[in-house]
Design a protein around this motif. Structure first.
Motif, short mmCIF file in Angstrom:
data_model
loop_
_atom_site.label_atom_id
_atom_site.label_comp_id
_atom_site.label_asym_id
_atom_site.label_seq_id
_atom_site.Cartn_x
_atom_site.Cartn_y
_atom_site.Cartn_z
N PHE A 1 12.66 27.17 -23.82
CA PHE A 1 14.01 27.60 -23.50
C PHE A 1 15.01 27.06 -24.51
N ARG A 2 16.04 27.86 -24.78
CA ARG A 2 17.11 27.44 -25.67
C ARG A 2 18.44 27.82 -25.04
N THR A 3 19.35 26.83 -24.93
CA THR A 3 20.66 27.05 -24.33
C THR A 3 21.76 26.80 -25.36
N SER A 4 22.98 27.13 -25.00
CA SER A 4 24.14 26.96 -25.87
C SER A 4 24.41 25.47 -26.12
N PRO A 5 25.15 25.14 -27.18
CA PRO A 5 25.47 23.74 -27.47
C PRO A 5 26.13 23.06 -26.26
N LEU B 1 9.75 17.15 -8.78
CA LEU B 1 10.48 16.13 -9.52
C LEU B 1 11.53 16.80 -10.39
N ASP B 2 12.80 16.42 -10.21
CA ASP B 2 13.89 17.01 -10.99
C ASP B 2 13.88 16.48 -12.42
N GLY B 3 14.35 17.32 -13.33
CA GLY B 3 14.53 16.90 -14.72
C GLY B 3 15.71 17.64 -15.33
N LEU B 4 16.49 16.95 -16.14
CA LEU B 4 17.59 17.57 -16.88
C LEU B 4 17.21 17.56 -18.36
N VAL B 5 16.95 18.74 -18.90
CA VAL B 5 16.37 18.85 -20.24
C VAL B 5 17.42 19.36 -21.23
N GLU B 6 17.51 18.70 -22.40
CA GLU B 6 18.45 19.09 -23.45
C GLU B 6 17.87 20.26 -24.25
N THR B 7 17.95 21.41 -23.64
CA THR B 7 17.37 22.61 -24.25
C THR B 7 18.26 23.22 -25.33
N ASP B 8 19.38 22.57 -25.65
CA ASP B 8 20.22 23.08 -26.74
C ASP B 8 19.69 22.66 -28.11
N TRP B 9 18.71 21.75 -28.14
CA TRP B 9 18.15 21.35 -29.44
C TRP B 9 16.63 21.19 -29.42
#
Length: 275
Positions: free
Chosen positions: A128-132, A152-160
């Motif tokens: 996955f890729r998200t906006s900056p 299990l929750d996770g918050l992933v920095e998919t902008d990079w």
């Protein structure tokens, strides 16, 4: 399918991380889903309904609009197969036994015990890729439960991030669980994680905002009066059943906000043939 890194991705040799500009994060965010396998699991908009909500008396659970809105505020990744997982309580990876239900020769390609310790790992099948400044909050489908195992929750920095992530579930104790084909195993919601650190919660007396205090007191009096009339089986209150201020998006005084959502239906991912 080709992969085009966003403009925010660091240039070669530049590893310094900088926060994206505020304007970029306020623009309509993008969510690009790059399959990492020829037959990735289905990715569909979240569904507002829940079986347990349907089963409540007169479906009263749906009177809580925030529940159904949360249910639909993201996209579900669905299990491509049915299987059981059995944990004997041990810490090793092979202490979890996976058994496909029906013909599932590729079960191990999708579901494994990567960490041991009673943790089941699902491969999402996407990069996955998200906006900056935007990331993906990854979790189980909201307002659902599964006996014997929790997401299990996770918050992933998919902008990079140039690699896929996995979705993990943890047994609550030794036992057996079953996942069905088409059951959501991961729920993704884009969030502006780049701005969260800038938020400073403020505790302030309600009296500091006279207009809000007045509106709150009007609502409180209205609710108390309605509950008294309902308990007394007053016909008008019984016919109304419950107050619908939030559902209608209005205060007891009839004022309406600039923005209100009572139903949510997200878009189905579209196929981009660009390579």
């Amino acid at each position: 399918m080709g992969h085009k890194p966003p403009k925010s991705f660091p240039a070669s040799g530049n590893t310094k991380k900088t926060n994206p500009p505020l304007g970029a994060m306020l623009a309509t965010p993008s969510l690009i889903c790059h399959p990492t396998e020829p037959d990735p699991p289905p990715l569909v908009p979240g569904r507002a309904d829940r079986a347990w909500m349907d089963a409540t008396s007169d479906r009263f659970a749906y009177r809580c609009t925030p529940l159904s809105i949360a249910n639909a505020s993201g996209w579900e990744i669905l299990s491509p197969c049915s299987f059981t997982a059995t944990w004997n309580g041990g810490p090793q990876k092979d202490d979890i036994l996976f058994v496909p239900i029906g013909s599932q020769p590729d079960l191990q390609r999708r579901i494994i015990s990567h960490f041991g310790h009673g943790i089941v790992t699902f491969h999402t099948g996407y990069l996955f890729r998200t906006s900056p400044g935007w990331g993906l909050w990854c979790r189980g489908a909201p307002n659902t439960s599964k006996f014997g195992i929790v997401p299990l929750d996770g918050l992933v920095e998919t902008d990079w991030l140039p690699m896929p992530f996995t979705m993990n579930w943890r047994f609550t104790g030794p036992g057996i669980v079953r996942f069905e084909k088409g059951e959501p195993f991961c729920f993704i919601t884009p969030v502006p994680h780049g701005r969260l650190d800038a938020i400073e919660p403020v505790v302030r007396p309600l009296a500091a905002d006279p207009a809000l205090k007045s509106a709150y007191e009007a609502w409180s009096a209205s609710r108390a009066d309605f509950n008294v009339r309902l308990a007394a089986l007053e016909p008008a209150a019984v016919e109304e059943g419950w107050q619908r201020h939030y559902l209608r998006g209005e205060t007891p005084a009839g004022e309406r906000p600039d923005f209100h959502v009572s139903k949510r239906k997200l878009r189905m991912p579209r196929l981009d043939k660009e390579s």
